[in-house]
Design a protein around this motif. Structure first.
Motif, PDB file in Angstrom:
ATOM      1  N   LYS A  79     -10.793-164.606 -59.900  1.00  0.00           N
ATOM      2  CA  LYS A  79      -9.894-163.606 -59.317  1.00  0.00           C
ATOM      3  C   LYS A  79     -10.587-162.668 -58.338  1.00  0.00           C
ATOM      4  N   LEU A  80     -11.905-162.758 -58.242  1.00  0.00           N
ATOM      5  CA  LEU A  80     -12.662-161.890 -57.335  1.00  0.00           C
ATOM      6  C   LEU A  80     -12.651-162.475 -55.928  1.00  0.00           C
ATOM      7  N   PRO A  81     -12.160-161.716 -54.941  1.00  0.00           N
ATOM      8  CA  PRO A  81     -12.233-162.215 -53.567  1.00  0.00           C
ATOM      9  C   PRO A  81     -13.686-162.228 -53.084  1.00  0.00           C
ATOM     10  N   ILE A  82     -14.143-163.382 -52.643  1.00  0.00           N
ATOM     11  CA  ILE A  82     -15.474-163.536 -52.045  1.00  0.00           C
ATOM     12  C   ILE A  82     -15.239-164.038 -50.630  1.00  0.00           C
ATOM     13  N   LEU A  83     -15.441-163.154 -49.665  1.00  0.00           N
ATOM     14  CA  LEU A  83     -15.151-163.465 -48.277  1.00  0.00           C
ATOM     15  C   LEU A  83     -16.433-163.814 -47.538  1.00  0.00           C
ATOM     16  N   ILE A  84     -16.386-164.857 -46.756  1.00  0.00           N
ATOM     17  CA  ILE A  84     -17.539-165.282 -45.964  1.00  0.00           C
ATOM     18  C   ILE A  84     -17.150-165.154 -44.504  1.00  0.00           C
ATOM     19  N   ARG A  85     -17.871-164.307 -43.783  1.00  0.00           N
ATOM     20  CA  ARG A  85     -17.567-164.030 -42.378  1.00  0.00           C
ATOM     21  C   ARG A  85     -18.733-164.467 -41.507  1.00  0.00           C
ATOM     22  N   GLU A  86     -18.462-165.388 -40.602  1.00  0.00           N
ATOM     23  CA  GLU A  86     -19.483-165.882 -39.683  1.00  0.00           C
ATOM     24  C   GLU A  86     -19.219-165.318 -38.288  1.00  0.00           C
ATOM     25  N   CYS A  87     -20.286-164.873 -37.646  1.00  0.00           N
ATOM     26  CA  CYS A  87     -20.191-164.363 -36.286  1.00  0.00           C
ATOM     27  C   CYS A  87     -21.546-164.584 -35.615  1.00  0.00           C
ATOM     28  N   SER A  88     -21.508-165.083 -34.408  1.00  0.00           N
ATOM     29  CA  SER A  88     -22.743-165.379 -33.693  1.00  0.00           C
ATOM     30  C   SER A  88     -23.563-164.115 -33.442  1.00  0.00           C
ATOM     31  N   GLY A  89     -24.824-164.150 -33.847  1.00  0.00           N
ATOM     32  CA  GLY A  89     -25.745-163.053 -33.582  1.00  0.00           C
ATOM     33  C   GLY A  89     -25.689-161.881 -34.538  1.00  0.00           C
ATOM     34  N   VAL A  90     -24.864-161.931 -35.567  1.00  0.00           N
ATOM     35  CA  VAL A  90     -24.736-160.809 -36.493  1.00  0.00           C
ATOM     36  C   VAL A  90     -25.895-160.814 -37.497  1.00  0.00           C
ATOM     37  N   GLU A  91     -26.291-159.627 -37.948  1.00  0.00           N
ATOM     38  CA  GLU A  91     -27.328-159.523 -38.985  1.00  0.00           C
ATOM     39  C   GLU A  91     -26.695-159.846 -40.330  1.00  0.00           C
ATOM     40  N   PRO A  92     -27.331-160.677 -41.160  1.00  0.00           N
ATOM     41  CA  PRO A  92     -26.747-161.040 -42.450  1.00  0.00           C
ATOM     42  C   PRO A  92     -26.713-159.850 -43.407  1.00  0.00           C
ATOM     43  N   LYS A  93     -25.542-159.638 -43.994  1.00  0.00           N
ATOM     44  CA  LYS A  93     -25.351-158.520 -44.922  1.00  0.00           C
ATOM     45  C   LYS A  93     -24.428-158.925 -46.052  1.00  0.00           C
ATOM     46  N   LEU A  94     -24.567-158.216 -47.152  1.00  0.00           N
ATOM     47  CA  LEU A  94     -23.664-158.335 -48.290  1.00  0.00           C
ATOM     48  C   LEU A  94     -22.953-157.004 -48.444  1.00  0.00           C
ATOM     49  N   TRP A  95     -21.643-157.041 -48.447  1.00  0.00           N
ATOM     50  CA  TRP A  95     -20.834-155.849 -48.676  1.00  0.00           C
ATOM     51  C   TRP A  95     -20.161-155.995 -50.028  1.00  0.00           C
ATOM     52  N   ALA A  96     -20.263-154.972 -50.864  1.00  0.00           N
ATOM     53  CA  ALA A  96     -19.613-154.964 -52.165  1.00  0.00           C
ATOM     54  C   ALA A  96     -18.641-153.786 -52.206  1.00  0.00           C
ATOM     55  N   ARG A  97     -17.367-154.081 -52.480  1.00  0.00           N
ATOM     56  CA  ARG A  97     -16.370-153.015 -52.604  1.00  0.00           C
ATOM     57  C   ARG A  97     -16.106-152.796 -54.083  1.00  0.00           C
ATOM     58  N   HIS A  98     -16.253-151.542 -54.496  1.00  0.00           N
ATOM     59  CA  HIS A  98     -16.108-151.159 -55.901  1.00  0.00           C
ATOM     60  C   HIS A  98     -14.803-150.394 -56.105  1.00  0.00           C
ATOM     61  N   GLU A  99     -14.637-149.860 -57.286  1.00  0.00           N
ATOM     62  CA  GLU A  99     -13.471-149.039 -57.595  1.00  0.00           C
ATOM     63  C   GLU A  99     -13.338-147.884 -56.614  1.00  0.00           C
ATOM     64  N   LEU A 100     -12.127-147.449 -56.425  1.00  0.00           N
ATOM     65  CA  LEU A 100     -11.805-146.299 -55.574  1.00  0.00           C
ATOM     66  C   LEU A 100     -12.224-146.513 -54.121  1.00  0.00           C
ATOM     67  N   GLY A 101     -12.388-147.763 -53.686  1.00  0.00           N
ATOM     68  CA  GLY A 101     -12.681-148.072 -52.294  1.00  0.00           C
ATOM     69  C   GLY A 101     -14.114-147.829 -51.861  1.00  0.00           C
ATOM     70  N   LYS A 102     -15.016-147.515 -52.783  1.00  0.00           N
ATOM     71  CA  LYS A 102     -16.415-147.290 -52.414  1.00  0.00           C
ATOM     72  C   LYS A 102     -17.064-148.617 -52.036  1.00  0.00           C
ATOM     73  N   GLU A 103     -17.723-148.646 -50.865  1.00  0.00           N
ATOM     74  CA  GLU A 103     -18.389-149.858 -50.407  1.00  0.00           C
ATOM     75  C   GLU A 103     -19.891-149.631 -50.288  1.00  0.00           C
TER      76      GLU A 103
END
Length: 90
Positions: A45-69
């Motif tokens: 049930k957890l959305p795991i989104l994979i976003r590819e874009c040319s030249g972007v720095e690889p990052k992991l974004w985690a969104r928690h309760e109350l919209g905190k990222e």
């Protein structure tokens, strides 16, 4: 190291940003190939989104309760280093 990570209810979303070709994103591409299926099957049930874009720095974004990222840099990390970082997010 196993990808049998089970995230709690406080984590609402994971996003992986990576470049399709850059050397700094190679570990992220390897991580997706090796561990995505196991992580998704343990957290259906957890959305795991994979976003590819040319030249972007690889990052992991985690969104928690109350919209905190939280953002984590994945630049030049191996697939096992990314798995360790993901376990610390869990």
């Amino acid at each position: 190291m196993s990808a049998a990570i089970r995230f709690g209810a406080r984590l609402k979303e994971l996003r992986l940003h990576l470049c399709q070709k850059s050397a700094s994103s190679q570990g992220v591409r390897d991580f997706i190939e090796q561990h995505y299926v196991a992580i998704k099957s343990n957290n259906p049930k957890l959305p795991i989104l994979i976003r590819e874009c040319s030249g972007v720095e690889p990052k992991l974004w985690a969104r928690h309760e109350l919209g905190k990222e939280t953002c984590y840099s994945l630049k030049d990390l191996s697939a096992s280093d990314i798995l360790t970082k993901l376990q610390s997010v869990a």
